[in-house]
Scaffold this active site. Sequence first.
Site, PDB file in Angstrom:
ATOM      1  N   GLY B 303       0.821  -1.202   0.000  1.00 18.99           N
ATOM      2  CA  GLY B 303       0.000   0.000   0.000  1.00 18.99           C
ATOM      3  C   GLY B 303       0.854   1.250   0.000  1.00 18.99           C
ATOM      4  O   GLY B 303       1.961   1.235  -0.538  1.00 18.99           O
ATOM      5  N   GLU B 304       0.327   2.330   0.559  1.00 20.66           N
ATOM      6  CA  GLU B 304       0.996   3.651   0.603  1.00 20.66           C
ATOM      7  C   GLU B 304       1.108   4.290  -0.777  1.00 20.66           C
ATOM      8  O   GLU B 304       1.678   5.377  -0.910  1.00 20.66           O
ATOM      9  CB  GLU B 304       2.428   3.562   1.173  1.00 20.66           C
ATOM     10  CG  GLU B 304       2.555   2.978   2.533  1.00 20.66           C
ATOM     11  CD  GLU B 304       4.024   2.881   2.981  1.00 20.66           C
ATOM     12  OE1 GLU B 304       4.922   3.373   2.283  1.00 20.66           O
ATOM     13  OE2 GLU B 304       4.253   2.323   4.074  1.00 20.66           O
ATOM     14  N   GLY B 305       0.632   3.624  -1.820  1.00 16.36           N
ATOM     15  CA  GLY B 305       0.848   4.081  -3.190  1.00 16.36           C
ATOM     16  C   GLY B 305       2.120   3.512  -3.786  1.00 16.36           C
ATOM     17  O   GLY B 305       2.516   3.879  -4.898  1.00 16.36           O
TER      18      GLY B 305
END
Lengths: 343, 343
Positions: B303-305
Amino acid sequence: PDFRSEQGALARQNELTKPPGSLGMLEEVAIKFAAWQGQVKPQIQLPQCVVFAADHGVVAQGVSAFPQAVTVEMLKNFIAGGAAISVLARFHQMGLTVVNCGTAIPCEYLQGVIHRPVAAGTEDFSLQAAMTNEQAQQALDIGAEIIDQLEVGSDLFIAGEMGIGNTSAATCLAAMILDLPATALVGPGTGVTGENLHHKQQVLAASMRRAKEFVESPLQALEQVGGFELGAIAGAYIRAAQRGIPILVDGFIASTAALLAVQLNEGARDWMLFGHQSAEPGHARVLEALDAEPLLQLNMRLGEGSGAATALTIVKQALALHNEMATFAEASVSGQHLVSEAE
Amino acid sequence: PDFRSEQGALARQNELTKPPGSLGMLEEVAIKFAAWQGQVKPQIQLPQCVVFAADHGVVAQGVSAFPQAVTVEMLKNFIAGGAAISVLARFHQMGLTVVNCGTAIPCEYLQGVIHRPVAAGTEDFSLQAAMTNEQAQQALDIGAEIIDQLEVGSDLFIAGEMGIGNTSAATCLAAMILDLPATALVGPGTGVTGENLHHKQQVLAASMRRAKEFVESPLQALEQVGGFELGAIAGAYIRAAQRGIPILVDGFIASTAALLAVQLNEGARDWMLFGHQSAEPGHARVLEALDAEPLLQLNMRLGEGSGAATALTIVKQALALHNEMATFAEASVSGQHLVSEAE
């Protein structure tokens, strides 16, 4: 490869502020480079791409979508900066060397190319051996020489290839080494389809039937159905491995040269990472034989080293994450609290 | 999207010195950006990543491998530069904005974070609705506001997320929208395995049974089983599409927000490209529903981009190749001579 650095890098990965394993293949890449470079925080500072070019007599049988003149035309395009690999080399600030291993149309007047022509292209391997034993050895030696000439500090090697008809040569070479029929590997190359693809299949199957009785070793496979650039790449891979330079392997043709290299020198496999899985159907078989899982699958089928070059940013990002992320301790972040009984 | 620029870019791709189609997905990416930017030679100069963070009441049921304190700890790590997305943003010289959409532990003292807390985390959706209708609307509005605040000239948008428990929320939200059982989508998230994974499956299945009767619209799905950051990302995607900013979608959670965005505003889909296919099993189902084929499959699940950020270099290389390669005419390279009857 250095086991202590590998273990250090693995330990570091598990201390970085992320769930263990959550960077997937990027973690594996960083750990591999740690082992290769013998340091827990590896870096790539001087990547090198070398494109090996040569022509193939078998194109007389109409197995390629492009005329043979394109090989030399593309050499000009490589050094002028207009080819895909030229653009990618600039993008990555990567060294780009172009080697003439034997084009059908002489091109020794081209500056900016290293000229080591073995002959004016191979013979038509549907009728006779592609090259002599001496020529095969000469091709391997070109690759080794080029690696020895790389700038001191070169820390990643990508081999690219150019040669109208070389998908046909790689198909037969891989089929010969893997003891598979050519039809199990043959595909469109740069764009052979329909009736023309059927014709290509027949030509390659006939070439295999002709050549088979003369092949009892990988080197003889290169002689019978290979190409000068395929031999040169295999030679370069072997020497790069001997010198401890990590190899980022490109698509079908480069992977077939990798397969040849590993047949000739098993240890070469330890220094290889694979960049891109080609759309060419034979690539999956070659990768399987090499137990290789490429970083990218972008449906590319260009060669020139372009798939590996595109994957270079994945490697660079893997190392940036590995080297620059904070650890749980550094960032005061809490670790995992649920550890399953099943683990 | 601009049809004329798209056609111009397609024509250009077929004139570049390579076999047509041989750059695979890189060609498609370049043509998409040409359509999005309304120019035959598109460029990315000001990419932006925004990480939306929030907490989830359902973690009280023991569905996450990490304690809830990690959400705020990671916010600090993002702005200190030690998280994966921080490293990748630096690597790409990409803007990084962090938005607090509602953490369980108050963190308004953190400078360098945009604070828009809807509440101190959602309610435990295994027991009651995650949020009210007003809160769901508020979450969507945060995303739109953030897009409106992006620097002028921002030409690519990546949404990241952080929130302990948000894989559970995304799983239920996607299951609700796709009318699938949670068990068809549930996976380990950041590292729930064995007995704990079995427990997570039971909690999510029970949550779905509780919530189902209250859900008749996508917005009600967000209210019942969603999260503030999921709503904010959906709102950001919708506004980015309205403003003509191309979106590079990250993994499972961002893709679930994309699914919600497309349910709320069908046109948003036209501005989305997908960066990375997550190891989280639910992602494949969400991608299928969105008819999306991500650029990368690197087995990441952070995640987190981070997956989209890793894919940004693929996009940049696609545009560099498209813009900088020579055409056949420019390079005096011969074109294809075999065109199959079958084509």
